[in-house]
Design an enzyme around this catalytic site. Structure first.
Site, PDB file in Angstrom:
ATOM      1  N   TYR A   1      21.968   1.433  11.187  1.00 40.56           N
ATOM      2  CA  TYR A   1      21.270   0.620  10.191  1.00 40.56           C
ATOM      3  C   TYR A   1      21.978  -0.720   9.961  1.00 40.56           C
ATOM      4  O   TYR A   1      21.641  -1.715  10.592  1.00 40.56           O
ATOM      5  CB  TYR A   1      21.059   1.387   8.858  1.00 40.56           C
ATOM      6  CG  TYR A   1      19.934   0.733   8.094  1.00 40.56           C
ATOM      7  CD1 TYR A   1      18.641   1.235   8.132  1.00 40.56           C
ATOM      8  CD2 TYR A   1      20.147  -0.466   7.411  1.00 40.56           C
ATOM      9  CE1 TYR A   1      17.592   0.562   7.506  1.00 40.56           C
ATOM     10  CE2 TYR A   1      19.101  -1.135   6.782  1.00 40.56           C
ATOM     11  CZ  TYR A   1      17.842  -0.610   6.828  1.00 40.56           C
ATOM     12  OH  TYR A   1      16.804  -1.279   6.217  1.00 40.56           O
TER      13      TYR A   1
ATOM     14  N   SER B   1       0.788  -1.241   0.000  1.00 37.29           N
ATOM     15  CA  SER B   1       0.000   0.000   0.000  1.00 37.29           C
ATOM     16  C   SER B   1       0.816   1.285   0.000  1.00 37.29           C
ATOM     17  O   SER B   1       0.278   2.357  -0.288  1.00 37.29           O
ATOM     18  CB  SER B   1      -0.937   0.002   1.209  1.00 37.29           C
ATOM     19  OG  SER B   1      -0.198  -0.249   2.384  1.00 37.29           O
ATOM     20  N   THR B   2       2.104   1.199   0.358  1.00 40.36           N
ATOM     21  CA  THR B   2       2.943   2.409   0.388  1.00 40.36           C
ATOM     22  C   THR B   2       4.371   2.022  -0.014  1.00 40.36           C
ATOM     23  O   THR B   2       4.699   0.839  -0.102  1.00 40.36           O
ATOM     24  CB  THR B   2       2.982   3.059   1.804  1.00 40.36           C
ATOM     25  OG1 THR B   2       3.431   2.079   2.742  1.00 40.36           O
ATOM     26  CG2 THR B   2       1.627   3.568   2.245  1.00 40.36           C
TER      27      THR B   2
END
Ligand code: NAD
Length: 394
Positions: free
Chosen positions: A235, A50-51
């Site tokens: 990260y 959806s994104t």
């Protein structure tokens, strides 16, 4: 109602349905302008559709190669006059556009980690699509309820081993400051692996294989990030990086199973750092992205999610020839980001950035524009002063 952006830290708590639809159309137009991906996928399951990168993969599959798509996502429809989450509006707009183009578009809104949503997807694929030839795994989630143990695992974005201090930016207020993040405990690191690692991807692939819903020669891809040394402690060498190592382990395991099934393949694509709802939550990364955008735009090599996914599909996954892997068996569409002529200026700018020179030395404006677009704001041709119905259904 008239819907305006309401930014709270690294999230915007409102979204604009017409703006989200315009953003979808913009991405469809970009894919179409690149021309058809001739040997592209035909039946595609996108988990996290959806994104961000998952949505861009879905748009590329549908409008680049005419694929039928089933999208899985976890979004909130509008409630009591409150706007829905942008992924809800995005998925409605995508579905309308795909169906208008004569393409199958199915949607399942719910927890992809659960057995129930997997069963629902299997039933939908069996009834409405037939065997899948591409599975895109693009979830970014803060938690996972384990489907077997029932334990709720929460992911965190922390360094491992030692505290980490670096510059960060409050993208809303434009304030640059130092941030120190304490290292994760072993339990926190393990929880992050449980959420963002590869176990759930394997569960999806096993469920599809058991139901005989993987086409011979099927491809599966999941997304990762490596980035420059500035962000490694938070990260690549942090809790999320450990989860990505597990995602790579899963890629090899799935690849072996798919190889045995009609010469299929599974791998990781390492993508570029981009403004998405997931990346805006990571400390330090938004400052890096703001500098990166400045340098890559000047070099003429800047890409957004849609350009990245179109390039991944057209020049790697479905290039009609062999895929180019790095030494670890990964596809790299972060190649342009990692070029020395990009990273050297980024490293030169990094130590100089302060609150005062943020606007001059970085593309903080571009960052903010992209961020608001994720929620459907700032699209040309949309009248943001007009009344709009927040309640939208598929
Ligand atoms: P995003 O936040 O834009 O998208 C996450 C998607 O996952 C959404 O569709 C959301 O609805 C869905 N989702 C979350 N929890 C769910 C659940 N429980 N059940 C069903 N759906 C759920 O994130 P993104 O930035 O596009 O990230 C996608 C992947 O790409 C991640 O693996 C991320 O690490 C990777 N990646 C991101 C970047 C970046 O800079 N944004 C760079 C490289 C790789």
């Amino acid at each position: 109602m008239i819907i305006k952006p309401k930014v709270r830290g690294f999230v915007c708590v409102t979204a604009h349905p017409t703006g989200c639809a315009a953003h979808i159309q913009e991405q469809i137009d970009q894919v179409k302008a690149k021309g058809p991906i001739k040997q592209g996928p035909k039946k595609v399951l996108v988990i996290g559709a959806s994104t961000g990168y998952g949505l861009a993969s879905r748009i590329t599959a549908a409008f680049g190669s005419g694929a039928a798509t089933l999208g899985i996502f976890f979004e909130r429809p509008s409630e009591e006059g409150r706007p829905a989450t942008p992924g809800w509006y995005n998925s409605i707009a995508f579905t309308r556009a795909a169906r208008a183009a004569g393409l199958y578009a199915g949607n399942i809104n719910g927890d992809a980690f659960s057995k129930e949503i997997k069963a629902q997807a299997i039933a939908t694929i069996a009834q409405e699509m037939g065997p899948i030839d591409l599975v895109v795994y693009s979830l970014a989630s803060p938690r996972r309820t384990h489907p077997v143990t029932g334990v709720v695992h929460k992911s965190c974005l922390k360094p491992l081993g030692a505290p980490y201090t670096n510059k960060t930016v409050d993208t809303d207020k434009g304030i640059v400051s130092d941030i120190t993040i304490e290292p994760a405990t072993e339990a926190e690191a393990a929880d992050t692996v449980a959420v963002m690692g590869g176990e759930d991807w394997e569960m999806w692939m096993d469920a599809l294989a058991e139901a005989k819903l993987l086409a011979p020669g099927a491809t599966s891809v999941a997304y990762s990030y490596i980035g420059p040394i500035h962000t490694w402690p938070i990260y690549k060498d942090g809790t999320i990086g450990r989860a990505k190592v597990d995602l790579e382990r899963a890629a090899h395991a799935i690849d072996a199973k798919l190889k045995a099934h009609g010469n299929g393949r599974a791998f990781i694509s390492v993508n570029k750092a981009l403004v998405t709802q997931a990346s805006s939550a990571i400390p330090v990364v938004p400052l890096y992205i703001s500098i990166l955008y400045k340098v890559m735009k000047a070099a003429g090599t800047h890409e957004g999610c849609i350009e990245q996914m179109q390039r991944l599909f057209a020049t790697q996954l479905y290039n009609g020839s062999t895929i180019k892997f790095d030494g670890e068996g990964r596809v790299r569409v972060d190649d342009w980001e990692m070029r020395p002529e990009i990273q050297q200026p980024v490293s030169a700018i990094w130590p100089q950035v302060t609150t005062e020179n943020l606007a001059a030395l970085t593309d903080i404006e571009g960052y903010r524009t992209e961020f608001l677009k994720l929620f459907g704001f700032g699209l040309t041709g949309v009248n943001y002063e007009a009344e709009v119905e927040p309640h939208q259904e598929f």
